[in-house]
Design an enzyme around this catalytic site. Sequence first.
Site, PDB file in Angstrom:
ATOM      1  N   TYR B 289       0.866  -1.179   0.000  1.00  0.00           N
ATOM      2  CA  TYR B 289       0.000   0.000   0.000  1.00  0.00           C
ATOM      3  C   TYR B 289       0.903   1.228   0.000  1.00  0.00           C
ATOM      4  CZ  TYR B 289      -3.402  -3.416   1.758  1.00  0.00           C
ATOM      5  OH  TYR B 289      -4.214  -4.509   1.923  1.00  0.00           O
ATOM      6  N   HIS B 300      -6.869   0.172  -1.943  1.00  0.00           N
ATOM      7  CA  HIS B 300      -6.525  -1.049  -2.657  1.00  0.00           C
ATOM      8  C   HIS B 300      -4.998  -1.190  -2.649  1.00  0.00           C
ATOM      9  CE1 HIS B 300      -6.964  -4.100  -5.746  1.00  0.00           C
ATOM     10  NE2 HIS B 300      -6.073  -3.484  -6.478  1.00  0.00           N
ATOM     11  N   LYS B 331      -3.418  -5.841  -9.643  1.00  0.00           N
ATOM     12  CA  LYS B 331      -2.170  -5.383  -9.047  1.00  0.00           C
ATOM     13  C   LYS B 331      -1.042  -5.576 -10.057  1.00  0.00           C
ATOM     14  CE  LYS B 331      -3.877  -7.146  -4.626  1.00  0.00           C
ATOM     15  NZ  LYS B 331      -4.690  -5.958  -4.290  1.00  0.00           N
TER      16      LYS B 331
END
Lengths: 354, 354
Positions: B289, B300, B331
């Site tokens: 993060y 997210h 991601k």
Amino acid sequence: MDATFDGAVVRADERARERFYDSRGYGSPVDGALELAPVEAAHLLFRGDLDSVVDGRPDADGEELDFRGFLATTAVSEVAFSVYKDLRDRGFYLAPESGGDATTSDAETFAVFPRGSGPWDDQVAYRVRPVSERADVSAADLLALADADGETTGVLGVVDEESELTYLELSRPAITGSSFHDIPDGVIGDLLADRVLVTDPPTALHERAFYGQRMDDGSPHLQLSLVEAAYLAGLGTLDVDGGQEALAERGRAVEGERFDRRLRAYSALRTAGVVPKTGFKFGADFRTYADVTSVEELGHSELLVRVLAPGTVFSPIDLALDVRLAHGVRKLMVYALTGADAGIEWLSVARLTP
Amino acid sequence: MDATFDGAVVRADERARERFYDSRGYGSPVDGALELAPVEAAHLLFRGDLDSVVDGRPDADGEELDFRGFLATTAVSEVAFSVYKDLRDRGFYLAPESGGDATTSDAETFAVFPRGSGPWDDQVAYRVRPVSERADVSAADLLALADADGETTGVLGVVDEESELTYLELSRPAITGSSFHDIPDGVIGDLLADRVLVTDPPTALHERAFYGQRMDDGSPHLQLSLVEAAYLAGLGTLDVDGGQEALAERGRAVEGERFDRRLRAYSALRTAGVVPKTGFKFGADFRTYADVTSVEELGHSELLVRVLAPGTVFSPIDLALDVRLAHGVRKLMVYALTGADAGIEWLSVARLTP
């Protein structure tokens, strides 16, 4: 309430038995009193149901141990505790199946009773083995766990380094399909470096039985992978210079014994009426289709298959990776464990929410 | 139209130059005539733009080679051919950057020009290395490819065993974030078998800086992973018996040198203002993060990080697995390549549709 830890179990009195076993399924009754495995005692301490436990080990001086003190004795691994606690939080009663000995607590399993049942009933819903993300698990152990009998499901309960739980359901899947096709013999192929080129394939080969890949839409040329070609050469359907052995040698030149294992799994799948195609885009050896009637009406592929040696030792993180990916593409992750000259053990692994 | 293969290149006349180079970007003009790399000649043969090529090699007898015959000379690998053809099919002009020598054709790269441009322009959109799914690729090679300069993107073009293409974009990502938090010193922790228990943590530790995991909602106990604890002990924030060294030793006992690599990557991420948490459920070392202000307002996570030794050799299927999973959970897959005593090279890999 008196509870004493002797180094192996925690013994408590009849009142404890009534309160913890009779009404909430902790421990086992022994002569009217209660015997708790360390992990059970730790949970009662954590919840505050027990204030402390007396350290009755020979070299201890009868100290009162609270939750933190009891954990520090390493009588119970935090891995087993995390799994025990999580399953209790989910509303299950459960019991350690071994003595809960600290030195082997990562290898012990929990018998988890169906919701509403407890140790006084006969049924076991899950047999759960707690394991640290950092501990390896052998294929043999997973197969043994998958063999949980009757209505019991074998489960690996993985505790990651941040103490989060992931449950993996282990099964031995049935490998069956209905994809059987007649292909005329005498297909001619050229062995290139890494695949086989068929310049004049019969229609059934690709369009019905789903072998190979067209070089172009509408192109007559068909490319077969080495494993497809080796299988077809073994059947006598495909003619290539040097036959199946030349193809297998080419495969082994890069992959070694892995090629033979893959060919063995490929053959077993085809023999079972299941069509294997490359699973490369999913990071697996094969994706499979159980019921192929024609390439035009291809359905969703059901399995992702990874072929491994029987002595494989898994790191839980590799299982997590495979299972997460398979789940994301709505397929079941299956391991084909096979040696060079042995049968295949099929093992499926899937996410489970108990 | 006359075209002759001398074992290294295919030479054709001025008419061929006009038709293939001037108007469609094949080959290079040499003294008004045309020189084609084998892969280019193979493509012209495949399309039927060339009917045949004369085999002008010393030990050949001037045979006319069609597409199938030319491929059988192994002058061009089918892997390079598959990538060349696919990029042509997508509307790109491209040129082999090495001589296109058969023995090294898997290691050659293609300069792919922007749509509408060709070899007579200066710009290169992609530098693509064709590679077979069955060939290994070293981390060093991928880093070199990621270093494609300026507006050129480095790409691995993987041909799987069924001749399907997967393009992987290679980059060196910037690792930066804004997660910086003040935590009071003197946090006390107990080292358990596999993690650290903090019974009285300051609020900022978990709630703001996102270290550790609450044992329960509302429970005061915080569990730190070994890598979190080792980092905090190194900062002087956490007091544990034996300090950072005791934590690292515990980590090494199971993971060996891998623990040091993970700690190095963890530290680099935290230093860059990025919060790493376990990536176990995604089969990675960390998810990260970049901008954490509090655990309650967590966004997210952006990256999945796998920590590897600098000498790592990838199998393309492992890259495919990681990249597919990362893509599925929105991601970016990042490898942290780090030795015991060196800096970290960050390498990201992502799916690309050219």
